[in-house]
Structures are given as structure tokens and as C-alpha cells.
Design an enzyme around this catalytic site. Sequence first.
Site, mmCIF file in Angstrom:
data_model
loop_
_atom_site.group_PDB
_atom_site.id
_atom_site.type_symbol
_atom_site.label_atom_id
_atom_site.label_comp_id
_atom_site.label_asym_id
_atom_site.label_seq_id
_atom_site.Cartn_x
_atom_site.Cartn_y
_atom_site.Cartn_z
ATOM 1 N N TRP A 14 14.294 26.932 -42.318
ATOM 2 C CA TRP A 14 15.361 26.821 -41.313
ATOM 3 C C TRP A 14 16.562 27.702 -41.636
ATOM 4 C CZ3 TRP A 14 16.029 20.983 -39.559
ATOM 5 C CH2 TRP A 14 14.824 20.546 -38.987
ATOM 6 N N HIS A 98 13.537 33.806 -51.776
ATOM 7 C CA HIS A 98 13.501 34.378 -50.431
ATOM 8 C C HIS A 98 14.253 35.707 -50.429
ATOM 9 C CE1 HIS A 98 14.239 34.876 -46.135
ATOM 10 N NE2 HIS A 98 13.193 34.093 -45.953
ATOM 11 N N SER A 216 8.500 37.260 -38.940
ATOM 12 C CA SER A 216 8.390 37.240 -37.474
ATOM 13 C C SER A 216 7.061 36.668 -36.984
ATOM 14 C CB SER A 216 8.647 38.637 -36.902
ATOM 15 O OG SER A 216 9.953 39.078 -37.254
ATOM 16 N N GLY A 237 10.498 31.542 -40.055
ATOM 17 C CA GLY A 237 11.932 31.376 -39.875
ATOM 18 C C GLY A 237 12.251 31.000 -38.435
ATOM 19 N N GLY A 238 12.607 31.997 -37.637
ATOM 20 C CA GLY A 238 13.073 31.781 -36.262
ATOM 21 C C GLY A 238 12.208 30.829 -35.446
HETATM 22 C C1 PEP Z 1 11.631 33.686 -43.212
HETATM 23 O O1 PEP Z 1 12.785 33.310 -43.129
HETATM 24 O O2 PEP Z 1 10.988 33.450 -44.248
HETATM 25 C C2 PEP Z 1 11.032 34.392 -42.088
HETATM 26 C C3 PEP Z 1 9.809 34.825 -42.196
HETATM 27 O O3 PEP Z 1 11.829 34.551 -40.979
HETATM 28 P P1 PEP Z 1 11.337 35.034 -39.521
HETATM 29 O O4 PEP Z 1 10.093 34.238 -39.212
HETATM 30 O O5 PEP Z 1 12.479 34.697 -38.619
HETATM 31 O O6 PEP Z 1 11.040 36.484 -39.622
#
Ligand code: PEP
Length: 256
Positions: A14, A98, A216, A237-238
Amino acid sequence: MNKAKRQAVIAGNWKMNKTPSEAKILLEEIIPVAKDAGCEVIACVPYVDLSVALDTVKGTNVKIGAENCHWAESGAFTGEISTGMLKEMGVEYVVIGHSERRQYFGETDETVNKRTKAALAAGLKPIVCVGELLWERECDITEEVIARQIKLDLYDVSAEDAKKTIIAYEPVWAIGTGKTATAEQAEEVCAFIRAELAKKYDEETAQAITIQYGGSMNDANAAELLSKENVDGGLIGGASLVAAKFGAIIDAATKG
Ligand code: PEP
């Protein structure tokens, strides 16, 4: 064949999103979309959300993780959180290394290694993030970068502990950018990570370790990414902030 034997893990990261009251609402939306999951489902949430998150998921199949931890048991480390604090709360997982921590907060492979070992010693399951920068990929040193991270981040981690560790392959150029690695690129690096783990430990250990892709991942691309032999799950993430999208990724992982 081996993929089927490994634990598929879909974990939401998150980041710095959701207040405690917002966290409760989102988890109440996630619980029903996760209830028939054929994979492990984790929400890694900000420290201040952990208490409400643990209460909200009680009795469900959704697990809770933190987004970082310190390596010391206690002491003069203002603003840090120890593994013992997380463990006592009932947290099971913790994201370590991360790329946002590496980029913005001075995290190094040495501190990633210390945090990983501390998490394991406390009985937490670390999700250790590795991944190359865009210019490292362009310079054709992705494998060198990943091999170095695996060696350093898992330094002095036993094979038994490595099996409790999740590795998240997150190409830095794909995080939060909307640019996803192709399924072939993700598979190539995840397979490389497994080969490095086999070199460091042995084939049996390498085959037992869950390797996620992150960058992503969303409801539209998850099925293809997760169909790959060495992609055992996702760190998201998103899309983990929208229950319907997170649920679609969980469904894709369930179908394999
Ligand atoms: C993450 O925060 O580990 C990530 C993969 O973010 P996103 O899915 O938004 O690229």
C-alpha cells in the site's frame, strides 16, 4: 510442474496510502474478493494501519504485512520499528528493500541483509525486493545487478530460512510507471533468480522459494505474467488499492 508445488503469493504494497479508517474500508472490500483465493493473499500496510488491519482480517484468509522493519531488537533508533513489535502484533510478513526505500531512504544491500536476517530470526516472513534500474537494463547488466543483490541481500541466510523468504523481482523502471515488464522479461529474470538461488543453495531449495514479479501489475496483465513458470505471484502497488483490481489479480493467480 515445480510451479504447481510452490506457494503462489499475491501481496499488496500500500506504500504511504490509507489512514486507519480508510484501511478498514479497503480491507472490508478485499476480504470478499479474496475469500476463494487459491493463493496466499497479503496486504502490506503502513505501520499505523497494522492494528486495525489485523482486527479487520481476523478469521479470514487475508494476511497482513508491514512495509519495513529495523534489525535491532530495541534501542536509540528514532522512528524505526522492530521485528519484535511487529511479531507481537500478529504481523506475518514484511517487505524489505523496496526500491523506494533504496532510492529515497538510503537503503543498501547491507541494511537489506540485516533487516532480512532480523525478520527471519523473529519468525516473520520477509518479502525481499530486488530489481535493476532502467539504465542498468540499458547497459545490459541486469543479471549482474540481480546476482549481486541476491548474494548480498541473502548473505548468511540458511537454506531453511531462504525457503521462508519471498523474493520479489521488481524492475525499478516498472514500479508505479505504468510500464510493465513483458511476461517474457519477467520470466527471464525470475528464472535467472531461481538459478542464482540454486547456485547459492541447491536446486531443491531454489525450487521451493516463491518468486514474485512486481511493477505495474494489474487486472489486465496479471494473467499473462502469472502464467509463467517462474513467476509465482505478484507484489502489487497501485492496483492493490482498488479491491476489484486486486481481486482480479488474485483470480488470475488462482487459475495459475
Ligand atoms: C510496488 O510498490 O512494489 C509496485 C510494484 O508498485 P506498482 O504496482 O504501483 O508498480
